[in-house]
Design a protein around this motif. Structure first.
Motif, PDB file in Angstrom:
ATOM      1  N   GLY A   1      37.835  83.011  -3.528  1.00 13.63           N
ATOM      2  CA  GLY A   1      39.253  82.790  -3.785  1.00 13.63           C
ATOM      3  C   GLY A   1      40.139  83.595  -2.855  1.00 13.63           C
ATOM      4  N   GLN A   2      39.784  84.857  -2.635  1.00 17.26           N
ATOM      5  CA  GLN A   2      40.557  85.701  -1.715  1.00 17.26           C
ATOM      6  C   GLN A   2      40.440  85.206  -0.274  1.00 17.26           C
ATOM      7  OE1 GLN A   2      38.633  89.376  -2.751  1.00 17.26           O
ATOM      8  NE2 GLN A   2      40.239  89.972  -4.195  1.00 17.26           N
TER       9      GLN A   2
ATOM     10  N   LEU B   1      35.630  76.980  -6.227  1.00 21.70           N
ATOM     11  CA  LEU B   1      34.340  77.652  -6.087  1.00 21.70           C
ATOM     12  C   LEU B   1      34.242  78.863  -7.009  1.00 21.70           C
ATOM     13  CD1 LEU B   1      33.835  77.534  -2.203  1.00 21.70           C
ATOM     14  CD2 LEU B   1      32.686  76.142  -3.937  1.00 21.70           C
ATOM     15  N   ASP B   2      35.312  79.650  -7.102  1.00 21.14           N
ATOM     16  CA  ASP B   2      35.317  80.793  -8.019  1.00 21.14           C
ATOM     17  C   ASP B   2      35.166  80.354  -9.469  1.00 21.14           C
ATOM     18  OD1 ASP B   2      35.416  82.889  -6.268  1.00 21.14           O
ATOM     19  OD2 ASP B   2      37.592  83.170  -6.360  1.00 21.14           O
ATOM     20  N   GLY B   3      35.715  79.179  -9.787  1.00 21.79           N
ATOM     21  CA  GLY B   3      35.642  78.674 -11.155  1.00 21.79           C
ATOM     22  C   GLY B   3      34.321  78.041 -11.517  1.00 21.79           C
ATOM     23  N   GLY B   4      33.394  77.982 -10.558  1.00 21.15           N
ATOM     24  CA  GLY B   4      32.066  77.439 -10.837  1.00 21.15           C
ATOM     25  C   GLY B   4      31.997  75.924 -10.858  1.00 21.15           C
TER      26      GLY B   4
ATOM     27  N   GLY C   1      31.541  73.999  -8.277  1.00 25.46           N
ATOM     28  CA  GLY C   1      30.546  73.528  -7.338  1.00 25.46           C
ATOM     29  C   GLY C   1      31.113  72.892  -6.086  1.00 25.46           C
ATOM     30  N   VAL C   2      30.195  72.640  -5.154  1.00 27.87           N
ATOM     31  CA  VAL C   2      30.559  72.082  -3.857  1.00 27.87           C
ATOM     32  C   VAL C   2      31.128  70.669  -3.984  1.00 27.87           C
ATOM     33  CG1 VAL C   2      29.575  71.292  -1.663  1.00 27.87           C
ATOM     34  CG2 VAL C   2      28.916  73.525  -2.593  1.00 27.87           C
ATOM     35  N   SER C   3      30.578  69.874  -4.919  1.00 26.22           N
ATOM     36  CA  SER C   3      31.012  68.485  -5.044  1.00 26.22           C
ATOM     37  C   SER C   3      32.493  68.383  -5.390  1.00 26.22           C
ATOM     38  CB  SER C   3      30.179  67.762  -6.105  1.00 26.22           C
ATOM     39  OG  SER C   3      30.339  68.373  -7.380  1.00 26.22           O
ATOM     40  N   SER C   4      33.026  69.362  -6.141  1.00 21.34           N
ATOM     41  CA  SER C   4      34.448  69.315  -6.498  1.00 21.34           C
ATOM     42  C   SER C   4      35.321  69.389  -5.252  1.00 21.34           C
ATOM     43  CB  SER C   4      34.786  70.456  -7.455  1.00 21.34           C
ATOM     44  OG  SER C   4      34.649  71.723  -6.816  1.00 21.34           O
ATOM     45  N   ASN C   5      34.888  70.149  -4.254  1.00 21.48           N
ATOM     46  CA  ASN C   5      35.659  70.248  -3.019  1.00 21.48           C
ATOM     47  C   ASN C   5      35.659  68.943  -2.246  1.00 21.48           C
ATOM     48  OD1 ASN C   5      36.423  73.319  -1.744  1.00 21.48           O
ATOM     49  ND2 ASN C   5      35.259  73.256  -3.649  1.00 21.48           N
TER      50      ASN C   5
ATOM     51  N   ALA D   1      45.405  73.942   0.535  1.00 21.61           N
ATOM     52  CA  ALA D   1      44.019  73.449   0.545  1.00 21.61           C
ATOM     53  C   ALA D   1      42.984  74.581   0.524  1.00 21.61           C
ATOM     54  CB  ALA D   1      43.799  72.530   1.747  1.00 21.61           C
ATOM     55  N   PRO D   2      43.045  75.573   1.436  1.00 17.32           N
ATOM     56  CA  PRO D   2      42.020  76.626   1.395  1.00 17.32           C
ATOM     57  C   PRO D   2      42.004  77.392   0.084  1.00 17.32           C
ATOM     58  CG  PRO D   2      43.203  76.673   3.485  1.00 17.32           C
ATOM     59  CD  PRO D   2      43.968  75.766   2.580  1.00 17.32           C
ATOM     60  N   THR D   3      43.185  77.705  -0.458  1.00 17.43           N
ATOM     61  CA  THR D   3      43.248  78.450  -1.717  1.00 17.43           C
ATOM     62  C   THR D   3      42.704  77.622  -2.877  1.00 17.43           C
ATOM     63  OG1 THR D   3      45.167  79.705  -0.947  1.00 17.43           O
ATOM     64  CG2 THR D   3      44.792  79.625  -3.317  1.00 17.43           C
ATOM     65  N   THR D   4      43.084  76.343  -2.935  1.00 18.82           N
ATOM     66  CA  THR D   4      42.611  75.474  -4.019  1.00 18.82           C
ATOM     67  C   THR D   4      41.097  75.337  -3.988  1.00 18.82           C
ATOM     68  OG1 THR D   4      44.690  74.231  -3.928  1.00 18.82           O
ATOM     69  CG2 THR D   4      42.839  73.195  -5.067  1.00 18.82           C
TER      70      THR D   4
END
Length: 457
Positions: free
Chosen positions: A57-58, A412-415, A417-421, A404-407
């Motif tokens: 996230g950071q 990813l921080d929220g668990g 997964g890669v597919s959500s991106n 976009a990068p922050t979202t």
């Protein structure tokens, strides 16, 4: 008559091809693309940097800082270029982002690194509308899609360069070396100072007609460029053969009739397009490195290479199509292809060739679509407003690049997964395709008012 911004001794200088201007702008954008995409190349290393203790996230927030700076730069530099000239604005922007991107390699901690990325982003954001406005004025209107795409291919080529350099450099010299390499941009500044001309259309808009004619003679610009210098390319509601109105170069001008609707629609489509393009450019190496199902025997940076090389090759095709069906229709098709390609990655293909193919489609439909939007904007506004209009579209579009990068990092921080991106970026591309239908319909009726040979939207 003063020649402060048009370079020394324009009238007495030997003839030069207009392609030289496109080539110089292309080199500018190569460095621009490198400086943008290099962060995505170094994210895996930065997450492991001792003492920095970055979370995804950071890291996403730091990635967004550069795009926030670009938003500031794009909103103001386009108008500045219309007022002070393309040449001086471009020289200032290249010097700015070269200095501060190079200093990122010397950052002692994440906080300083983030500030430097933001400051460098101001120069990056100011460069693209100025360079596009200049390049658009050195090609015939019919071929602006080809010219814009050829020049903007520098972004993915710069990104590919970041990946190619990163593969051997990261393990041998560390992430710092990739940023220190940006100092080589000062060589480009020296070349621009010697060979980059001022825009003839801009000179004429300032009533510096003799200087404008000297630039046109030197670079082989036709008489049509002189007669159309102040004519709108596609003013909604304008009657055929009507006198061209005088416009004041300012944001307020492009945000009122007859340009308001097109300005807002181009800006909204750019938000969605840049969300997908820069989100992928920032996170793709980390997404593929962190998912075992993408471990198909290839370095994760090769996926970023495929995205950028696909953007170069595919964008050339879409530009060729645009000369026949118009940039907006070509952009709609490209954005839809990107959405399909990115959605297919959610199935985690077992063949690396399928993954590469999907990323090539993503490159075509994200970067390629943005090139075509730039071409459509350049053809829709008169030269005196072109830099301002491009600055607004790209500046507003940076909102997508900022979030976009922050979202993606939050997902990813929220668990999730890669597919959500990949679904997120596919949805953004699909939204871009839908949004581009509106300006196409809006400008279609105005095409009857265009002079022969003008760019079709």
């Amino acid at each position: 008559m003063s020649t402060a911004t048009s370079g020394p001794a324009e009238a007495a200088a030997p003839w030069r091809p207009a392609a030289l201007v496109i080539g110089l702008c292309w080199l500018i954008v190569v460095f621009d693309g490198y400086d943008l995409i290099v962060y995505g190349t170094t994210i895996p290393a930065l997450l492991k940097e001792p003492g920095w203790q970055l979370t995804p996230g950071q890291a996403g927030t730091i990635g967004s800082l550069a795009f926030a700076g670009m938003l500031v730069g794009a909103l103001f530099a386009g108008n500045l270029a219309d007022r002070l000239g393309r040449r001086r604005t471009i020289l200032a922007c290249v010097t700015w982002f070269t200095l501060f991107t190079g200093l990122c390699g010397l950052a002692p901690n994440a906080e300083v690194f983030g500030v430097l990325r933001f400051v460098a982003g101001i120069g990056l954001g100011g460069l693209v509308p100025s360079a596009n406005a200049l390049a658009a004025e050195f090609v015939p209107p019919r071929f602006r899609s080809v010219g814009a795409t050829a020049m903007m291919s520098g972004v993915p080529i710069g990104g590919a360069l970041a990946a190619i350099i990163g593969i051997p450099t990261l393990p041998a010299l560390g992430w710092e070396a990739l940023y220190l390499f940006a100092f080589s941009g000062f060589l480009l500044v020296a070349a621009l100072g010697r060979w980059l001309p001022e825009s003839a259309a801009w000179l004429r808009s300032k009533n510096r007609v003799d200087e404008a004619r000297a630039v046109e003679a030197r670079y082989g610009l036709g008489a049509a460029d002189e007669t159309a210098a102040d004519a709108p390319a596609a003013v909604p509601g304008a009657a055929p053969g009507s006198a061209a109105p005088a416009y004041r170069p300012s944001l307020s001008t492009v945000l009122r009739a007859p340009f308001l609707q097109a300005t807002l629609l181009f800006g909204a489509a750019t938000v969605a397009t840049l969300f997908a393009w820069y989100g992928l450019g920032t996170w793709l190496p980390k997404l593929t490195a962190g998912e075992p199902r993408f471990d198909l025997g290839s370095n994760p940076l090769t996926y970023l290479l495929a995205l950028n090389l696909g953007a170069v090759a595919g964008s050339a095709i879409t530009a060729w199509v645009a000369t026949r069906i118009g940039p907006l229709r070509s952009a709609i098709i490209g954005a839809a292809c990107a959405a399909l390609g990115l959605a297919s990655l959610v199935t985690y293909p077992s063949s690396i060739l399928v993954v590469y193919g999907a990323l090539i489609l993503a490159g075509v439909g994200t970067h390629g679509t943005q090139c075509l939007i730039i071409s459509a904007v350049a053809g829709h506004y008169p030269p005196i407003l072109r830099g301002t209009a491009l600055g607004f579209a790209l500046g507003a579009g940076r909102i997508g690049a900022v979030i976009a990068p922050t979202t993606a990092g939050w997902l990813l921080d929220g668990g999730y997964g890669v597919s959500s991106n990949f679904l997120l970026f596919a949805g953004a591309s699909a939204l871009s395709a839908v949004l581009l239908v509106a300006p196409y319909l809006l400008t279609r009726s105005a095409r009857t008012a265009e002079p022969a040979g003008a760019l079709a939207p």
